[in-house]
Design a protein around this motif. Structure first.
Motif, PDB file in Angstrom:
ATOM      1  N   UNK A   1       0.842  -1.204   0.000  1.00 32.12           N
ATOM      2  CA  UNK A   1       0.000   0.000   0.000  1.00 32.12           C
ATOM      3  C   UNK A   1       0.877   1.254   0.000  1.00 32.12           C
ATOM      4  N   UNK A   2       1.949   1.247   0.795  1.00 36.65           N
ATOM      5  CA  UNK A   2       2.838   2.415   0.826  1.00 36.65           C
ATOM      6  C   UNK A   2       3.502   2.592  -0.536  1.00 36.65           C
ATOM      7  N   UNK A   3       3.815   1.484  -1.156  1.00 35.04           N
ATOM      8  CA  UNK A   3       4.455   1.511  -2.466  1.00 35.04           C
ATOM      9  C   UNK A   3       3.536   2.076  -3.550  1.00 35.04           C
ATOM     10  N   UNK A   4       2.240   1.894  -3.347  1.00 31.16           N
ATOM     11  CA  UNK A   4       1.259   2.348  -4.351  1.00 31.16           C
ATOM     12  C   UNK A   4       0.834   3.790  -4.150  1.00 31.16           C
ATOM     13  N   UNK A   5       1.410   4.447  -3.144  1.00 27.47           N
ATOM     14  CA  UNK A   5       1.025   5.836  -2.880  1.00 27.47           C
ATOM     15  C   UNK A   5       2.246   6.741  -2.882  1.00 27.47           C
ATOM     16  N   UNK A   6       2.052   7.976  -3.265  1.00 24.51           N
ATOM     17  CA  UNK A   6       3.135   8.951  -3.244  1.00 24.51           C
ATOM     18  C   UNK A   6       2.615  10.286  -2.722  1.00 24.51           C
ATOM     19  N   UNK A   7       3.509  11.010  -2.048  1.00 26.40           N
ATOM     20  CA  UNK A   7       3.187  12.377  -1.643  1.00 26.40           C
ATOM     21  C   UNK A   7       3.894  13.300  -2.637  1.00 26.40           C
ATOM     22  N   UNK A   8       3.107  14.152  -3.270  1.00 21.95           N
ATOM     23  CA  UNK A   8       3.661  15.058  -4.283  1.00 21.95           C
ATOM     24  C   UNK A   8       3.611  16.478  -3.731  1.00 21.95           C
ATOM     25  N   UNK A   9       4.738  17.162  -3.799  1.00 21.37           N
ATOM     26  CA  UNK A   9       4.819  18.539  -3.289  1.00 21.37           C
ATOM     27  C   UNK A   9       4.289  19.525  -4.315  1.00 21.37           C
ATOM     28  N   UNK A  10       3.874  20.666  -3.814  1.00 18.66           N
ATOM     29  CA  UNK A  10       3.547  21.813  -4.664  1.00 18.66           C
ATOM     30  C   UNK A  10       2.416  21.553  -5.651  1.00 18.66           C
ATOM     31  N   UNK A  11       1.260  21.374  -5.117  1.00 13.32           N
ATOM     32  CA  UNK A  11       0.063  21.425  -5.943  1.00 13.32           C
ATOM     33  C   UNK A  11      -0.260  20.161  -6.709  1.00 13.32           C
ATOM     34  N   UNK A  12      -1.329  20.275  -7.423  1.00 14.80           N
ATOM     35  CA  UNK A  12      -1.856  19.101  -8.115  1.00 14.80           C
ATOM     36  C   UNK A  12      -1.657  19.214  -9.615  1.00 14.80           C
ATOM     37  N   UNK A  13      -0.627  19.967 -10.009  1.00 20.33           N
ATOM     38  CA  UNK A  13      -0.390  20.286 -11.412  1.00 20.33           C
ATOM     39  C   UNK A  13      -0.765  19.198 -12.400  1.00 20.33           C
ATOM     40  N   UNK A  14       0.151  18.228 -12.567  1.00 24.39           N
ATOM     41  CA  UNK A  14      -0.075  17.297 -13.653  1.00 24.39           C
ATOM     42  C   UNK A  14       0.038  15.862 -13.153  1.00 24.39           C
ATOM     43  N   UNK A  15      -1.002  15.406 -12.550  1.00 23.40           N
ATOM     44  CA  UNK A  15      -0.929  14.075 -11.947  1.00 23.40           C
ATOM     45  C   UNK A  15      -1.548  13.004 -12.840  1.00 23.40           C
ATOM     46  N   UNK A  16      -1.822  13.399 -14.067  1.00 22.38           N
ATOM     47  CA  UNK A  16      -2.331  12.442 -15.051  1.00 22.38           C
ATOM     48  C   UNK A  16      -3.551  11.692 -14.553  1.00 22.38           C
ATOM     49  N   UNK A  17      -3.524  10.375 -14.739  1.00 24.02           N
ATOM     50  CA  UNK A  17      -4.688   9.560 -14.360  1.00 24.02           C
ATOM     51  C   UNK A  17      -4.594   9.019 -12.945  1.00 24.02           C
ATOM     52  N   UNK A  18      -3.509   9.394 -12.238  1.00 21.40           N
ATOM     53  CA  UNK A  18      -3.353   8.858 -10.885  1.00 21.40           C
ATOM     54  C   UNK A  18      -4.450   9.412  -9.981  1.00 21.40           C
ATOM     55  N   UNK A  19      -4.858   8.565  -9.041  1.00 17.39           N
ATOM     56  CA  UNK A  19      -6.013   8.942  -8.201  1.00 17.39           C
ATOM     57  C   UNK A  19      -5.573   9.862  -7.065  1.00 17.39           C
ATOM     58  N   UNK A  20      -6.126  11.069  -7.046  1.00 17.19           N
ATOM     59  CA  UNK A  20      -5.811  11.998  -5.966  1.00 17.19           C
ATOM     60  C   UNK A  20      -6.653  11.622  -4.744  1.00 17.19           C
ATOM     61  N   UNK A  21      -5.967  11.310  -3.640  1.00 17.35           N
ATOM     62  CA  UNK A  21      -6.702  10.956  -2.417  1.00 17.35           C
ATOM     63  C   UNK A  21      -6.993  12.215  -1.614  1.00 17.35           C
ATOM     64  N   UNK A  22      -5.955  13.044  -1.427  1.00 19.77           N
ATOM     65  CA  UNK A  22      -6.159  14.259  -0.631  1.00 19.77           C
ATOM     66  C   UNK A  22      -5.107  15.303  -0.988  1.00 19.77           C
TER      67      UNK A  22
END
Ligand SMILES: Nc1ncnc2c1ncn2[C@@H]1O[C@H](COP(=O)(O)OP(=O)(O)OP(=O)(O)O)[C@@H](O)[C@H]1O
Length: 277
Positions: free
Chosen positions: A210-231
């Motif tokens: 589960x940790x491997x399937x998630x990432x924390x991205x800094x600085x906004x939601x610019x271009x996250x493609x089709x990845x599912x935004x959780x929060x």
């Protein structure tokens, strides 16, 4: 259950209460010898799920199967308050003649520094919780279900209890499921996660995966493609976004980090509340 590697299997499990479904369409598998953190907001259905698995509540639909004997410690830790610690141990031995491990029970009582002559109603909440756990462990169950076992314990007691559980897992291969609101305690202890949201399984599986399937991205939601935004939290420029990734993430490496278990769980719990603070 046909697969010997599986200790608990729920299939389409549901329980309808007068006011609605306390648990709905709940399916998951927990491997033998695993330690699962069962998390979710108040009223999410954690106790309901544990009570069904312990055979104390009958599901309205679906089924849950457990491999071997099941031990359960309820949230309200039912103990005979007029008994002493020694009498509770004797009671445990007499009522569980075949499975009771008296040497182990006495060892655990000693480790918890519970005085044998103390009356249960004179013990603190945390001490009672430890005694309830001793009684459950001494029956040497194959599956141990614990409803918020750590909630009344001080930090040292919590650490000691978790160590005891880890030793039990390593020595006997017991499968442990424990509900908690304090996920940080379980970091490095649990290897599986089951997250309930309003009676529904939202996240289930191996912690590492589960940790491997998630990432924390800094600085906004610019271009996250089709990845599912959780929060997303904290605005476009200084914020972070937790995403569930389904392949390569097209974001500069320096803006991406792996979440911790607590961070992951809290993000889901916040997202469920609709609070992006
Ligand atoms: N005896 C009961 N009668 C009717 N409804 C109940 C009963 N027990 C629980 N519920 C309802 O079932 C739902 C799930 O409750 P449950 O106790 O399983 O949640 P929980 O996740 O363990 O909560 P908490 O973290 O507060 O202990 C809640 O909506 C609750 O109000």
């Amino acid at each position: 259950m046909s697969d010997p590697g599986v200790a608990v299997r729920a299939e389409g499990l549901g329980l309808r209460r007068r006011r609605g479904w306390a648990l709905r369409d709940c399916s998951f598998e927990l491997p033998a010898g695993s330690v699962t953190a069962l998390v979710g907001a108040n009223g999410a259905g954690k106790s309901t799920l544990l009570k069904i698995a312990a055979g104390l509540l009958r599901p309205s639909e679906g089924a849950v199967a457990t491999r071997g004997s099941v031990g359960f410690v309820a949230q309200d830790k039912p103990l005979y308050r007029g008994f002493t610690v020694a009498e509770m141990l004797r009671f445990g031995r007499v009522t569980n003649a075949e499975d009771w491990d008296d040497t182990y029970a006495r060892q655990l009582v000693g480790e918890a520094a519970l005085p044998l002559s103390a009356k249960v109603n004179r013990l603190s909440g945390g001490e009672r919780a430890r005694l309830a756990l001793v009684l459950a462990l001494a029956r040497r169950p194959d599956v141990l279900l614990l409803d918020e076992p750590l909630s009344e314990m001080d930090p040292v007691a919590r650490e000691d209890v978790l160590r005891t559980l880890m030793v039990a897992v390593a020595e006997t291969g017991v499968t442990v499921v424990l509900s908690t609101h304090v996920v940080s305690d379980l970091d490095g202890v649990c290897d599986h996660l089951l997250l309930l949201d309003r009676g529904v399984v939202q996240l289930a599986g191996e912690v590492e995966e589960l940790l491997d399937n998630h990432r924390v991205v800094l600085a906004g939601r610019g271009d996250l493609g089709d990845h599912q935004v959780i929060l997303g939290r904290g605005g476009e420029h200084r914020g972070t976004t937790l995403v569930r990734v389904t392949g390569e993430l097209d974001v500069p490496e320096e803006l991406v980090s792996a979440p911790g278990l607590e961070e992951l769980v809290i993000a889901y719990l916040r997202a469920n509340r609709g609070v992006a603070a």
